[in-house]
Design a protein around this motif. Structure first.
Motif, mmCIF file in Angstrom:
data_model
loop_
_atom_site.group_PDB
_atom_site.id
_atom_site.type_symbol
_atom_site.label_atom_id
_atom_site.label_comp_id
_atom_site.label_asym_id
_atom_site.label_seq_id
_atom_site.Cartn_x
_atom_site.Cartn_y
_atom_site.Cartn_z
ATOM 1 N N PRO A 154 5.829 11.601 8.690
ATOM 2 C CA PRO A 154 6.592 11.302 7.993
ATOM 3 C C PRO A 154 6.215 10.657 6.322
ATOM 4 C CG PRO A 154 7.175 9.630 9.559
ATOM 5 C CD PRO A 154 5.642 11.022 10.000
ATOM 6 N N PRO A 155 6.726 11.239 5.335
ATOM 7 C CA PRO A 155 5.957 10.123 4.334
ATOM 8 C C PRO A 155 5.484 8.826 4.585
ATOM 9 C CG PRO A 155 8.112 11.323 3.636
ATOM 10 C CD PRO A 155 7.689 11.022 5.255
ATOM 11 N N PRO A 156 4.862 7.849 3.440
ATOM 12 C CA PRO A 156 4.514 6.371 3.802
ATOM 13 C C PRO A 156 5.877 6.321 3.858
ATOM 14 C CG PRO A 156 2.479 7.708 2.156
ATOM 15 C CD PRO A 156 4.043 8.996 2.562
ATOM 16 N N ALA A 157 6.309 4.603 3.822
ATOM 17 C CA ALA A 157 7.211 4.159 3.466
ATOM 18 C C ALA A 157 7.602 3.366 2.060
ATOM 19 C CB ALA A 157 7.444 2.511 4.669
ATOM 20 N N SER A 158 6.433 3.624 1.353
ATOM 21 C CA SER A 158 6.858 2.880 0.032
ATOM 22 C C SER A 158 5.206 4.001 -1.034
ATOM 23 C CB SER A 158 5.943 1.807 0.377
ATOM 24 O OG SER A 158 5.535 1.528 -1.946
ATOM 25 N N LEU A 159 6.770 4.146 -1.971
ATOM 26 C CA LEU A 159 6.289 4.878 -2.918
ATOM 27 C C LEU A 159 5.197 4.251 -3.713
ATOM 28 C CD1 LEU A 159 8.993 5.555 -4.945
ATOM 29 C CD2 LEU A 159 7.583 7.396 -3.132
ATOM 30 N N ASP A 160 4.688 3.342 -3.499
ATOM 31 C CA ASP A 160 3.020 2.606 -3.211
ATOM 32 C C ASP A 160 2.034 3.388 -3.012
ATOM 33 O OD1 ASP A 160 4.156 1.755 -5.691
ATOM 34 O OD2 ASP A 160 4.668 -0.909 -4.603
ATOM 35 N N GLU A 161 2.149 3.489 -1.933
ATOM 36 C CA GLU A 161 1.369 3.640 -1.275
ATOM 37 C C GLU A 161 0.972 6.057 -0.305
ATOM 38 O OE1 GLU A 161 0.408 3.750 4.057
ATOM 39 O OE2 GLU A 161 1.951 2.536 2.619
ATOM 40 N N PRO A 162 -0.511 5.480 -0.639
ATOM 41 C CA PRO A 162 -0.630 7.581 -1.151
ATOM 42 C C PRO A 162 -0.433 7.903 0.086
ATOM 43 C CG PRO A 162 -2.816 5.781 -1.602
ATOM 44 C CD PRO A 162 -1.664 4.874 -1.172
ATOM 45 N N ASP A 163 -0.145 9.206 0.008
ATOM 46 C CA ASP A 163 0.271 9.821 1.582
ATOM 47 C C ASP A 163 -1.654 10.721 1.660
ATOM 48 O OD1 ASP A 163 -0.355 12.223 -0.231
ATOM 49 O OD2 ASP A 163 2.020 12.769 -0.307
#
Length: 194
Positions: A154-163
């Motif tokens: 799944p994508p990272p929980a936070s938009l600030d964290e890069p995938d």
């Protein structure tokens, strides 16, 4: 419907419809029906004898890698039911009109180091052959691992964290190939506007 037999109906038994139905049944404990117009399900995973006898033809998609099957095989006994993924020998190529000479891009299953592919390019450009081998090294050591993590998690929980793909683009090795990170991290519309 009071007399419904199925919890879910999947219209189209291609590879995505088939996998969706399988996961709904296995993990959702649902009764699932698949309706497919072809004589077998699996879509572009299915192959048939081609018009040229003795050749197996992929009837739809032309570039399926093993990255999807490796996860599915953990959850479903495909091989027990006769499924076999047959790696392609040559994945792509081209023929030049001028002299009918050609280049071939071999499968990593038949040309693991990609030396044969580079040799095919070297007939036309030594520099292109060398670049191909450098890009192949980049693919094996950096891009493919990031790609696999990206598509199977799944994508990272936070938009600030890069995938995983964004982390890849930030890796120092990527700068060696002149990748402009500002374009890689922008949306397609932003790139087009610029």
């Amino acid at each position: 419907m009071a007399d419904a037999v199925y919890d879910a109906v999947v219209v189209g038994g291609g590879n995505k419809g088939l996998v969706t139905a399988m996961y709904l049944q296995k993990y959702g404990k649902m009764e699932v029906a698949i309706f497919e117009r072809r004589h077998e399900i699996g879509g572009c995973w299915a192959s048939e004898e081609s018009p040229a006898p003795g050749f197996i033809a992929d009837t739809h998609a032309t570039a399926h890698g093993d990255w999807g099957f490796s996860i599915l095989e953990r959850d479903f006994p495909f091989r027990e039911r006769g499924f076999e993924w047959i790696p392609f020998y040559v994945g792509a190529g081209g023929v030049f009109l001028e002299d009918q000479d050609q280049y071939l891009i071999y499968s990593p299953h038949t040309d693991e180091s990609q030396e044969r592919t580079a040799k095919s390019f070297a007939k036309f450009s030594k520099r292109d052959a060398e670049t191909w081998l450098k890009l192949w090294d980049l693919w094996i050591n950096f891009i493919r691992p990031a790609f696999l993590k990206n598509i199977h998690n799944p994508p990272p929980a936070s938009l600030d964290e890069p995938d995983e793909m964004e982390k890849l683009l930030l890796h120092p090795e990527m700068k060696k190939f002149g990748i402009n990170l500002s374009y890689a991290l922008k949306s397609p519309i932003e790139v087009i506007r610029e």
